[in-house]
Design an enzyme around this catalytic site. Structure first.
Site, PDB file in Angstrom:
ATOM      1  N   HIS A 168      10.146  10.016   9.570  1.00 43.67           N
ATOM      2  CA  HIS A 168      10.518   9.480   8.260  1.00 43.67           C
ATOM      3  C   HIS A 168      11.388  10.520   7.572  1.00 43.67           C
ATOM      4  O   HIS A 168      10.975  11.659   7.362  1.00 43.67           O
ATOM      5  CB  HIS A 168       9.289   9.177   7.406  1.00 43.67           C
ATOM      6  CG  HIS A 168       9.643   8.540   6.088  1.00 43.67           C
ATOM      7  ND1 HIS A 168       9.684   7.178   5.906  1.00 43.67           N
ATOM      8  CD2 HIS A 168       9.998   9.089   4.889  1.00 43.67           C
ATOM      9  CE1 HIS A 168      10.034   6.899   4.664  1.00 43.67           C
ATOM     10  NE2 HIS A 168      10.231   8.050   4.029  1.00 43.67           N
ATOM     11  N   CYS A 169      12.598  10.114   7.202  1.00 44.92           N
ATOM     12  CA  CYS A 169      13.550  11.039   6.586  1.00 44.92           C
ATOM     13  C   CYS A 169      13.688  10.722   5.100  1.00 44.92           C
ATOM     14  O   CYS A 169      14.176   9.641   4.741  1.00 44.92           O
ATOM     15  CB  CYS A 169      14.911  10.933   7.272  1.00 44.92           C
ATOM     16  SG  CYS A 169      16.165  12.025   6.554  1.00 44.92           S
ATOM     17  N   PRO A 170      13.295  11.633   4.221  1.00 47.84           N
ATOM     18  CA  PRO A 170      13.426  11.368   2.782  1.00 47.84           C
ATOM     19  C   PRO A 170      14.881  11.306   2.324  1.00 47.84           C
ATOM     20  O   PRO A 170      15.177  10.680   1.311  1.00 47.84           O
ATOM     21  CB  PRO A 170      12.694  12.550   2.139  1.00 47.84           C
ATOM     22  CG  PRO A 170      12.725  13.632   3.169  1.00 47.84           C
ATOM     23  CD  PRO A 170      12.662  12.943   4.483  1.00 47.84           C
TER      24      PRO A 170
END
Length: 312
Positions: A168-170
Site C-alpha cells: 500500500h503506497c500512501p
C-alpha cells in the site's frame, strides 16, 4: 469429510486465524470450499475507485504540489528568462510532457481498482447458489468476509482483499495490485525522468548565471533565484533516488512474478513459473509498443495471450 486447511493470509498478522466472526451469515475462517474460479477472481467495483484515507490524501496532494513547484521553477526561473529560444522550447516541451505523463500515471494509479475482491460474498447462501466443483479450495478472509483468491492479501487501509497486492503506497493513496501496477511503475519512471531532467537544467542554469550577470539570468532577484534553484535541486535529487529505487524493485518484482508481500513473508510459490517477458506482458498487456509507456492505455494483463495459448 472435508479437512480444514490452515492458511488464511493477512497483511497485518501474517498467520492463520480461526474461530467465528461477528457476521453470523459469513463462513468460518479457514474453511475449505470448492467453488468456481470465476467467482473469486471477479472484481467487485465499477467506475471510480478512491480510498478515503487522510494520510494518503495528504501525501497525494503533496506529490502534486511538488510537481507544480518544479514546473514553476523550471518555466519561470530557468526557461522564460533564457535568451536561447530553441533551448527553452525543447526543454520546456520535454519537461512538461514528462510531468504530464507522471501526473496522469499518478491519477490512474490512485483511481484504479487495484484488484479488490468482492466484499462480503463468503456467505452460506452465496456459496450454496454456486455451481460447486469438487477438489477446488478457496479461503475466506475473516476481516472483509470475502472469498479469498490465491495470492490475495488483506489491506488494513483499503479494508479489502487485493489480488496480487504488492504494497500500500500512501503517495498514490492506494494499494499497488494486479490492476494498477502498470500505472504505478510508469509513475515512478516518469517522476525519476522529470527529476533527472530538472537536475540537469539546474546545473546548466547555475553555470549560465556564473558566466553571465545574475541579474540578467532570471526575472527574480539573485538571492531568490539561488534559493529556488537549491530547493529544486534537493527535491529533484531526493525524488530521483527514491523513485529510481522503487522503479527497480517493481520491475524486479514483475520479472520474478513475486509481489513485495510475498517476498517479505517468504511465501511458498504455488503458481506456475513463467518467463520474464511473459510476466512483463501480464502487467503491461499487449505486444511491446508505445502503449506500454502510456498511462491512458488499459492493459489486458495477458488475458489475450492466455486465451490464444489455451486455444492453440
Amino acid at each position: 469429510m472435508k479437512s480444514p486447511v490452515h492458511r488464511c493470509r493477512d497483511v497485518d498478522h501474517g498467520r492463520g486465524q480461526t474461530g467465528t466472526v461477528a457476521v453470523s451469515e459469513c463462513l468460518q475462517a479457514e474453511q475449505r470450499i470448492p467453488v468456481s474460479k470465476d467467482v473469486i477472481t471477479s472484481s467487485s467495483t465499477s467506475g471510480l475507485w478512491f480510498i478515503r484515507d487522510t494520510c494518503g490524501i495528504v501525501c497525494a496532494v503533496i506529490t502534486w504540489l511538488l510537481v507544480f513547484y518544479a514546473e514553476f521553477v523550471v518555466v519561470f526561473v530557468m526557461l522564460l528568462p533564457s535568451k536561447n529560444l530553441i533551448y527553452s522550447v525543447v526543454n520546456g516541451t520535454v519537461f512538461n510532457s514528462l510531468a504530464f505523463l507522471a501526473l496522469a500515471s499518478h491519477l490512474r494509479a490512485m483511481c484504479t481498482d487495484p484488484g479488490a475482491v468482492p466484499k462480503g460474498n463468503a456467505t452460506k447462501e452465496y456459496i450454496e447458489s454456486l455451481q460447486l466443483k469438487p477438489g477446488q479450495v478457496v479461503y475466506k478472509c475473516p476481516k472483509c468476509c470475502s472469498i479469498k483468491p490465491d495470492r490475495a492479501h488483506h489491506c488494513s487501509v483499503c479494508r479489502r482483499c487485493i489480488r496480487k497486492m504488492d504494497h500500500h503506497c500512501p503517495w498514490v493513496n492506494n494499494c499497488v495490485g494486479e490492476n494498477n501496477q502498470k500505472y504505478f511503475v510508469l509513475f515512478t519512471m516518469y517522476i525519476a525522468l522529470v527529476s533527472l531532467h530538472s537536475l540537469v537544467m539546474v546545473v546548466f542554469h547555475f553555470l549560465y548565471c556564473f558566466e553571465d550577470d545574475w541579474t540578467k539570468c532570471s526575472s527574480f532577484s539573485p538571492p531568490a533565484t539561488v534559493i529556488l534553484l537549491i530547493l529544486l535541486c534537493f527535491e529533484g535529487l531526493l525524488f530521483l533516488i527514491f523513485t529510481s529505487v522503487m522503479f527497480g524493485t517493481q520491475v524486479h518484482s514483475i520479472c520474478t512474478d513475486e509481489t513485495g508481500i510475498e517476498q517479505l513473508k517468504k511465501e511458498e510459490r504455488r503458481w506456475a513459473k513463467k518467463t520474464k517477458w511473459m510476466n512483463m506482458r501480464a502487467v503491461f498487456g499487449h505486444h511491446f509498443s508505445f502503449l506500454w509507456f502510456s498511462p491512458f492505455s488499459t492493459p489486458d494483463h495477458g488475458k489475450a495471450e492466455t486465451y490464444q495459448e489455451l486455444n492453440a
